[in-house]
Design an enzyme around this catalytic site. Sequence first.
Site, PDB file in Angstrom:
ATOM      1  N   ASP A 131     123.651   3.965 -58.149  1.00 34.41           N
ATOM      2  CA  ASP A 131     123.683   5.109 -59.048  1.00 34.41           C
ATOM      3  C   ASP A 131     124.768   4.997 -60.120  1.00 34.41           C
ATOM      4  N   CYS A 185     101.533  10.515 -49.630  1.00 34.27           N
ATOM      5  CA  CYS A 185     101.673  11.941 -49.331  1.00 34.27           C
ATOM      6  C   CYS A 185     100.338  12.524 -48.870  1.00 34.27           C
ATOM      7  N   CYS A 188      99.091  16.463 -49.079  1.00 34.70           N
ATOM      8  CA  CYS A 188     100.239  17.380 -49.009  1.00 34.70           C
ATOM      9  C   CYS A 188     100.798  17.667 -50.408  1.00 34.70           C
ATOM     10  N   CYS A 191     106.223  20.030 -51.333  1.00 31.51           N
ATOM     11  CA  CYS A 191     107.433  20.014 -52.167  1.00 31.51           C
ATOM     12  C   CYS A 191     107.155  20.657 -53.530  1.00 31.51           C
ATOM     13  N   CYS A 195     109.173  24.190 -54.834  1.00 29.41           N
ATOM     14  CA  CYS A 195     110.231  24.119 -55.857  1.00 29.41           C
ATOM     15  C   CYS A 195     110.349  25.469 -56.582  1.00 29.41           C
ATOM     16  N   CYS A 243     113.036  20.354 -51.909  1.00 29.25           N
ATOM     17  CA  CYS A 243     111.839  19.502 -51.879  1.00 29.25           C
ATOM     18  C   CYS A 243     111.967  18.379 -50.858  1.00 29.25           C
ATOM     19  N   CYS A 247     109.683  18.490 -46.527  1.00 32.10           N
ATOM     20  CA  CYS A 247     108.836  17.291 -46.403  1.00 32.10           C
ATOM     21  C   CYS A 247     108.623  16.882 -44.941  1.00 32.10           C
TER      22      CYS A 247
HETATM   23  C1  B12 Z   1     118.472  10.963 -63.363  1.00 30.12           C
HETATM   24  C2  B12 Z   1     118.534  11.149 -61.867  1.00 30.12           C
HETATM   25  C3  B12 Z   1     118.354  12.420 -61.376  1.00 30.12           C
HETATM   26  C4  B12 Z   1     117.835  13.563 -62.246  1.00 30.12           C
HETATM   27  C5  B12 Z   1     116.313  13.376 -62.449  1.00 30.12           C
HETATM   28  C6  B12 Z   1     115.578  13.011 -61.151  1.00 30.12           C
HETATM   29  C7  B12 Z   1     114.216  12.384 -61.290  1.00 30.12           C
HETATM   30  N1  B12 Z   1     113.413  12.526 -60.271  1.00 30.12           N
HETATM   31  O1  B12 Z   1     113.904  11.772 -62.301  1.00 30.12           O
HETATM   32  C8  B12 Z   1     118.268  14.802 -61.397  1.00 30.12           C
HETATM   33  C9  B12 Z   1     119.652  15.234 -61.848  1.00 30.12           C
HETATM   34  C10 B12 Z   1     117.330  15.999 -61.471  1.00 30.12           C
HETATM   35  C11 B12 Z   1     118.371  14.176 -60.008  1.00 30.12           C
HETATM   36  C12 B12 Z   1     118.256  14.909 -58.834  1.00 30.12           C
HETATM   37  C13 B12 Z   1     118.343  14.350 -57.571  1.00 30.12           C
HETATM   38  N2  B12 Z   1     118.722  13.107 -57.257  1.00 30.12           N
HETATM   39 CO1  B12 Z   1     118.924  11.734 -58.574  1.00 30.12          CO
HETATM   40  N3  B12 Z   1     119.005  10.211 -59.736  1.00 30.12           N
HETATM   41  C14 B12 Z   1     118.807  10.064 -61.007  1.00 30.12           C
HETATM   42  C15 B12 Z   1     118.942   8.601 -61.410  1.00 30.12           C
HETATM   43  C16 B12 Z   1     120.321   8.408 -62.032  1.00 30.12           C
HETATM   44  C17 B12 Z   1     117.861   8.087 -62.366  1.00 30.12           C
HETATM   45  C18 B12 Z   1     116.428   8.475 -61.992  1.00 30.12           C
HETATM   46  C19 B12 Z   1     115.485   8.201 -63.124  1.00 30.12           C
HETATM   47  O2  B12 Z   1     115.557   7.165 -63.775  1.00 30.12           O
HETATM   48  N4  B12 Z   1     114.601   9.147 -63.412  1.00 30.12           N
HETATM   49  C20 B12 Z   1     113.640   8.970 -64.469  1.00 30.12           C
HETATM   50  C21 B12 Z   1     112.264   8.819 -63.869  1.00 30.12           C
HETATM   51  C22 B12 Z   1     111.207   8.508 -64.926  1.00 30.12           C
HETATM   52  O3  B12 Z   1     112.364   7.742 -63.044  1.00 30.12           O
HETATM   53  P1  B12 Z   1     111.642   7.716 -61.640  1.00 30.12           P
HETATM   54  O4  B12 Z   1     111.610   8.988 -60.918  1.00 30.12           O
HETATM   55  O5  B12 Z   1     112.161   6.502 -60.972  1.00 30.12           O
HETATM   56  O6  B12 Z   1     110.206   7.525 -62.283  1.00 30.12           O
HETATM   57  C23 B12 Z   1     109.268   6.786 -61.729  1.00 30.12           C
HETATM   58  C24 B12 Z   1     108.267   7.607 -61.170  1.00 30.12           C
HETATM   59  O7  B12 Z   1     107.689   8.500 -62.053  1.00 30.12           O
HETATM   60  C25 B12 Z   1     107.363   6.510 -60.847  1.00 30.12           C
HETATM   61  N5  B12 Z   1     106.350   6.995 -59.995  1.00 30.12           N
HETATM   62  C26 B12 Z   1     106.384   8.134 -59.312  1.00 30.12           C
HETATM   63  N6  B12 Z   1     105.371   8.241 -58.523  1.00 30.12           N
HETATM   64  C27 B12 Z   1     104.665   7.169 -58.672  1.00 30.12           C
HETATM   65  C28 B12 Z   1     103.521   6.836 -58.064  1.00 30.12           C
HETATM   66  C29 B12 Z   1     102.951   5.622 -58.386  1.00 30.12           C
HETATM   67  C30 B12 Z   1     101.723   5.249 -57.724  1.00 30.12           C
HETATM   68  C31 B12 Z   1     103.599   4.801 -59.341  1.00 30.12           C
HETATM   69  C32 B12 Z   1     103.020   3.534 -59.723  1.00 30.12           C
HETATM   70  C33 B12 Z   1     104.779   5.202 -59.947  1.00 30.12           C
HETATM   71  C34 B12 Z   1     105.284   6.391 -59.604  1.00 30.12           C
HETATM   72  O8  B12 Z   1     107.224   5.844 -62.020  1.00 30.12           O
HETATM   73  C35 B12 Z   1     108.472   6.025 -62.721  1.00 30.12           C
HETATM   74  C36 B12 Z   1     109.075   4.758 -63.152  1.00 30.12           C
HETATM   75  O9  B12 Z   1     109.571   3.993 -62.073  1.00 30.12           O
HETATM   76  C37 B12 Z   1     118.807   7.890 -60.010  1.00 30.12           C
HETATM   77  C38 B12 Z   1     119.642   6.625 -59.870  1.00 30.12           C
HETATM   78  C39 B12 Z   1     118.990   5.462 -60.591  1.00 30.12           C
HETATM   79  N7  B12 Z   1     119.756   4.750 -61.366  1.00 30.12           N
HETATM   80  O10 B12 Z   1     117.802   5.257 -60.428  1.00 30.12           O
HETATM   81  C40 B12 Z   1     119.262   8.986 -59.015  1.00 30.12           C
HETATM   82  C41 B12 Z   1     118.499   9.079 -57.700  1.00 30.12           C
HETATM   83  C42 B12 Z   1     117.036   9.036 -58.009  1.00 30.12           C
HETATM   84  N8  B12 Z   1     118.837  10.446 -57.199  1.00 30.12           N
HETATM   85  C43 B12 Z   1     118.954  10.516 -55.958  1.00 30.12           C
HETATM   86  C44 B12 Z   1     119.187  11.744 -55.270  1.00 30.12           C
HETATM   87  C45 B12 Z   1     119.692  11.662 -53.844  1.00 30.12           C
HETATM   88  C46 B12 Z   1     118.955  12.976 -55.928  1.00 30.12           C
HETATM   89  C47 B12 Z   1     118.875  14.379 -55.270  1.00 30.12           C
HETATM   90  C48 B12 Z   1     118.214  14.381 -53.895  1.00 30.12           C
HETATM   91  C49 B12 Z   1     120.307  14.990 -55.201  1.00 30.12           C
HETATM   92  C50 B12 Z   1     120.341  16.452 -54.745  1.00 30.12           C
HETATM   93  N9  B12 Z   1     120.104  16.739 -53.489  1.00 30.12           N
HETATM   94  O11 B12 Z   1     120.612  17.337 -55.529  1.00 30.12           O
HETATM   95  C51 B12 Z   1     118.040  15.150 -56.325  1.00 30.12           C
HETATM   96  C52 B12 Z   1     116.546  15.056 -56.016  1.00 30.12           C
HETATM   97  C53 B12 Z   1     115.655  15.745 -57.008  1.00 30.12           C
HETATM   98  C54 B12 Z   1     114.290  15.064 -57.061  1.00 30.12           C
HETATM   99  N10 B12 Z   1     113.298  15.659 -56.429  1.00 30.12           N
HETATM  100  O12 B12 Z   1     114.180  13.987 -57.674  1.00 30.12           O
HETATM  101  C55 B12 Z   1     118.733   9.190 -55.252  1.00 30.12           C
HETATM  102  C56 B12 Z   1     117.318   9.177 -54.620  1.00 30.12           C
HETATM  103  C57 B12 Z   1     117.153   8.439 -53.314  1.00 30.12           C
HETATM  104  C58 B12 Z   1     115.703   8.476 -52.866  1.00 30.12           C
HETATM  105  N11 B12 Z   1     115.439   8.718 -51.591  1.00 30.12           N
HETATM  106  O13 B12 Z   1     114.779   8.280 -53.631  1.00 30.12           O
HETATM  107  C59 B12 Z   1     118.918   8.180 -56.473  1.00 30.12           C
HETATM  108  C60 B12 Z   1     118.078   6.918 -56.408  1.00 30.12           C
HETATM  109  C61 B12 Z   1     120.423   7.819 -56.518  1.00 30.12           C
HETATM  110  C62 B12 Z   1     120.808   6.759 -55.505  1.00 30.12           C
HETATM  111  N12 B12 Z   1     121.204   5.569 -55.936  1.00 30.12           N
HETATM  112  O14 B12 Z   1     120.752   6.967 -54.308  1.00 30.12           O
HETATM  113  N13 B12 Z   1     118.549  12.867 -60.066  1.00 30.12           N
HETATM  114  S1  SF4 Z   2     106.450  17.316 -49.055  1.00 28.91           S
HETATM  115 FE1  SF4 Z   2     106.755  15.103 -48.692  1.00 28.91          FE
HETATM  116  S2  SF4 Z   2     104.755  14.369 -47.972  1.00 28.91           S
HETATM  117 FE2  SF4 Z   2     104.422  16.383 -48.879  1.00 28.91          FE
HETATM  118  S3  SF4 Z   2     103.863  15.939 -51.016  1.00 28.91           S
HETATM  119 FE3  SF4 Z   2     106.059  16.269 -50.995  1.00 28.91          FE
HETATM  120  S4  SF4 Z   2     106.953  14.237 -50.764  1.00 28.91           S
HETATM  121 FE4  SF4 Z   2     104.804  14.076 -50.176  1.00 28.91          FE
HETATM  122  S1  SF4 Z   3     115.749  19.481 -56.034  1.00 29.94           S
HETATM  123 FE1  SF4 Z   3     113.531  19.590 -55.751  1.00 29.94          FE
HETATM  124  S2  SF4 Z   3     113.086  21.692 -55.080  1.00 29.94           S
HETATM  125 FE2  SF4 Z   3     115.171  21.676 -55.887  1.00 29.94          FE
HETATM  126  S3  SF4 Z   3     114.875  22.352 -58.006  1.00 29.94           S
HETATM  127 FE3  SF4 Z   3     114.905  20.088 -58.020  1.00 29.94          FE
HETATM  128  S4  SF4 Z   3     112.758  19.498 -57.862  1.00 29.94           S
HETATM  129 FE4  SF4 Z   3     112.885  21.671 -57.296  1.00 29.94          FE
END
Ligand code: B12
Ligand code: SF4
Ligand code: SF4
Length: 381
Positions: A131, A185, A188, A191, A195, A243, A247
């Site tokens: 990260d 998923c 389901c 999540c 939200c 979310c 799960c």
């Molecule tokens: C920016 C960021 C955030 C942002 C945006 C999150 C998001 N989902 O985009 C915010 C601030 C909201 C955030 C929140 C959280 N984050 Co954050 N965040 C990041 C960060 C820095 C970048 C993520 C990113 O690039 N997002 C942009 C989108 C476009 O990227 P993406 O989600 O990977 O997008 C892919 C999907 O759309 C994907 N995709 C999705 N579904 C599918 C399905 C198929 C079939 C395919 C082909 C592709 C696909 O394609 C995209 C390209 O790869 C990463 C660290 C890193 N460098 O990666 C941590 C990271 C994702 N976060 C993490 C965590 C722990 C959290 C939180 C749980 C923290 C909390 N409890 O508050 C929350 C979870 C919220 C959530 N539901 O995502 C962890 C996740 C671990 C995991 N199990 O996945 C990471 C990886 C940090 C780490 N190194 O551990 N985060």
């Molecule tokens: S709650 Fe978990 S299993 Fe259900 S849709 Fe969300 S990520 Fe998938």
């Molecule tokens: S962490 Fe998940 S449930 Fe909470 S606001 Fe962000 S997307 Fe919604």
Amino acid sequence: MSDLKQLITNIAFDLGFDAAGITLADNLSKSNEHFLSWRKSGFAGDMNYLLRNNPINAKPGKIVQNAKSVISLLVNYYTEPPEEPGPNFGRVAAYAVGLDYHKVLKKKIKQFQERIQKEISGEFVSRGFSDSVPLLEKSFARNSGLGFFGKNTLIINKPFGSYFFICELISNLNIEPSEEQTGTCGKCTRCVDACPTGAFNTPTIPLLDARLCISYLTIENKINIPVNLRSKIGGWIFGCDLCQMICPYNKKIKETTWEEFKPKSGFGHWLNLKEVLSIRSDEEFHSKFCHTPLNRPRRQGLLRNAAIVAGNKLSEEALPELIWLAENESNSVIREHVLWALLKYDDRKAKQISYYSDVTARSVNDEATVIISNALTTPYE
Ligand code: B12
Ligand code: SF4
Ligand code: SF4
């Protein structure tokens, strides 16, 4: 399994990593397309490190010359939260209850590199992160066989669920890639339905509009929180886990073995609102929180969040601090949220509390009404 892969996996487990997997250091063109369109939609909000030109997000070769493989590592951070201690406390997301994972994992990744260096012959060039660079860590973890993308946009692993950090080491080593982990998923949508702010934007693939996510609003967002989202934040003072809590893949998961991520190493799952609101200076704030993730939003952000939670939960203990801040705080972001919170306490409740004098109530309410009505007429973009 090849000898090199076995050796690396053994070192990872020996150092305490919970899972390890390997993928080729190829550019992820499909994921990059998703990322660029996500960003173009404005979903990255004001996260500047994701908005730069020529992002390295999908290109390990830009980070390590002659990169051949990416070793992805998982670190389980889960601990069971104790029962809610009542309206005077705000909830902290599970990843932030202990020490700052950036610092802890940086050291651990360095040890990982040193151990590999010691045990292999030949040139070893590598860089490791968790990260700390804009790299699509989830996509690399998925390709390394460590899980699948859930509809909550997180990587879900069997048996660890989703409460883990992802780390990776990009290196010049030729290592046999791991097989992708299967899983979906299915039908389901728990999540997405759970939200509170409707942050998921899932017409085709799961994407998150960060601007609506409580995690973004309370941690990354440095300014005022849009008024229409404040009540939806509920009791979350730092981050959000809703979310993940909902799960089914997180139902039977083990607690972390990492002492650093247990509640006793930091401030735990619940923060006392009055204590947070009574922090008077940036220095006091920094010395209290600098070793934990709670430091990230700085005093301005955490007091802003505490005010919102106090208003949402009508914390009686926090009320005198809110009044003090309304009258004395010079930071305009904190003040505006404090005034918003005070408006939530209805008159009846306010009168029951002796230190909430009529005069204070009236002056605060007059000013707050103006601020809130201004805020309400400014559309959220
Ligand atoms: C920016 C960021 C955030 C942002 C945006 C999150 C998001 N989902 O985009 C915010 C601030 C909201 C955030 C929140 C959280 N984050 Co954050 N965040 C990041 C960060 C820095 C970048 C993520 C990113 O690039 N997002 C942009 C989108 C476009 O990227 P993406 O989600 O990977 O997008 C892919 C999907 O759309 C994907 N995709 C999705 N579904 C599918 C399905 C198929 C079939 C395919 C082909 C592709 C696909 O394609 C995209 C390209 O790869 C990463 C660290 C890193 N460098 O990666 C941590 C990271 C994702 N976060 C993490 C965590 C722990 C959290 C939180 C749980 C923290 C909390 N409890 O508050 C929350 C979870 C919220 C959530 N539901 O995502 C962890 C996740 C671990 C995991 N199990 O996945 C990471 C990886 C940090 C780490 N190194 O551990 N985060
Ligand atoms: S709650 Fe978990 S299993 Fe259900 S849709 Fe969300 S990520 Fe998938
Ligand atoms: S962490 Fe998940 S449930 Fe909470 S606001 Fe962000 S997307 Fe919604």
